[in-house]
Design an enzyme around this catalytic site. Sequence first.
Site, PDB file in Angstrom:
ATOM      1  N   HIS A 179      20.034-107.920 -65.968  1.00 21.50           N
ATOM      2  CA  HIS A 179      20.325-107.564 -67.357  1.00 21.50           C
ATOM      3  C   HIS A 179      21.374-108.508 -67.941  1.00 21.50           C
ATOM      4  O   HIS A 179      21.224-109.045 -69.046  1.00 21.50           O
ATOM      5  CB  HIS A 179      20.851-106.124 -67.449  1.00 21.50           C
ATOM      6  CG  HIS A 179      19.825-105.073 -67.231  1.00 21.50           C
ATOM      7  ND1 HIS A 179      18.584-105.089 -67.820  1.00 21.50           N
ATOM      8  CD2 HIS A 179      19.881-103.913 -66.506  1.00 21.50           C
ATOM      9  CE1 HIS A 179      17.905-104.009 -67.455  1.00 21.50           C
ATOM     10  NE2 HIS A 179      18.667-103.290 -66.659  1.00 21.50           N
TER      11      HIS A 179
ATOM     12  N   HIS B  95      19.259-105.705 -60.071  1.00 25.71           N
ATOM     13  CA  HIS B  95      18.808-105.049 -61.302  1.00 25.71           C
ATOM     14  C   HIS B  95      19.834-105.246 -62.413  1.00 25.71           C
ATOM     15  O   HIS B  95      19.498-105.677 -63.519  1.00 25.71           O
ATOM     16  CB  HIS B  95      18.584-103.562 -61.025  1.00 25.71           C
ATOM     17  CG  HIS B  95      18.095-102.800 -62.207  1.00 25.71           C
ATOM     18  ND1 HIS B  95      16.783-102.374 -62.324  1.00 25.71           N
ATOM     19  CD2 HIS B  95      18.712-102.369 -63.338  1.00 25.71           C
ATOM     20  CE1 HIS B  95      16.636-101.719 -63.465  1.00 25.71           C
ATOM     21  NE2 HIS B  95      17.803-101.707 -64.102  1.00 25.71           N
ATOM     22  N   GLU B  96      21.092-104.920 -62.119  1.00 24.22           N
ATOM     23  CA  GLU B  96      22.127-105.011 -63.147  1.00 24.22           C
ATOM     24  C   GLU B  96      22.481-106.456 -63.473  1.00 24.22           C
ATOM     25  O   GLU B  96      22.703-106.796 -64.633  1.00 24.22           O
ATOM     26  CB  GLU B  96      23.371-104.238 -62.700  1.00 24.22           C
ATOM     27  CG  GLU B  96      23.156-102.737 -62.551  1.00 24.22           C
ATOM     28  CD  GLU B  96      22.687-102.079 -63.842  1.00 24.22           C
ATOM     29  OE1 GLU B  96      23.040-102.571 -64.943  1.00 24.22           O
ATOM     30  OE2 GLU B  96      21.954-101.085 -63.772  1.00 24.22           O
TER      31      GLU B  96
END
Length: 235
Positions: free
Chosen positions: A30, A26-27
């Site tokens: 980004h 997820h991170e």
Amino acid sequence: MDFDLSELAYIASVWALPVLLAITLHEAAHGFIAWSYGDDTAYKLGRVTMNPLKHIHPIGTILLPLALIVLKAPFLFGYAKPVPVATHRLRKPRRDMVYVAAAGPMANLILATISALLYNLVPLLPDAAALWLAQTLRISIIVNLVLAVLNLLPLPPLDGGRIAVGILPISLAVPLARLERYGIFILLGAFFLLPYLGRELGLDIRVFDWLIRAPVNWMLPFFSGLAGLPEAMRL
């Protein structure tokens, strides 16, 4: 109370891998999308990586989930260390920030899809390995769907809030963006304080069920089908 360390290690293994992968991807997503659109802040800080140690937040990733387990909360809640994004470095800041924000939930949906497809390999493995893989992949599907739905809520600093800020008219985007410093407190209040007050007043206020559990359970039949399961999983 006596604890079987091998049993605890087994439980930790089926939970730790899905959670760490969900947070890491997820991170990292980004940071990767921000980098691809012109902002190398996260890349220079080593955040465009699948190393979970780079993304773990000591409170949100460790202490908060542990506290909820000790308090026997009906669900777990946590968050990772946010990936820094220098919006002004993006080529088209308002538009590109929508893509950067959407990358995290999209990564979780992709990981849930991969986990569901890998579930079809379970019958090919020996019993012990099959049981471990089945439990791990089930948890991975659910954890990733919960993270995707949670982060798509239109409240800054969640990804959905940043997406909303990027696509709404300026007259609506500006006041919504100003909520970012209060967003986490609004979220915690909605999930924990409101249900408590509701119980005191004799009201059934289940914000988590309405906003998270219901959408996840709506999606689970599709992912259960990808996994070849005869019955849909439930959160």
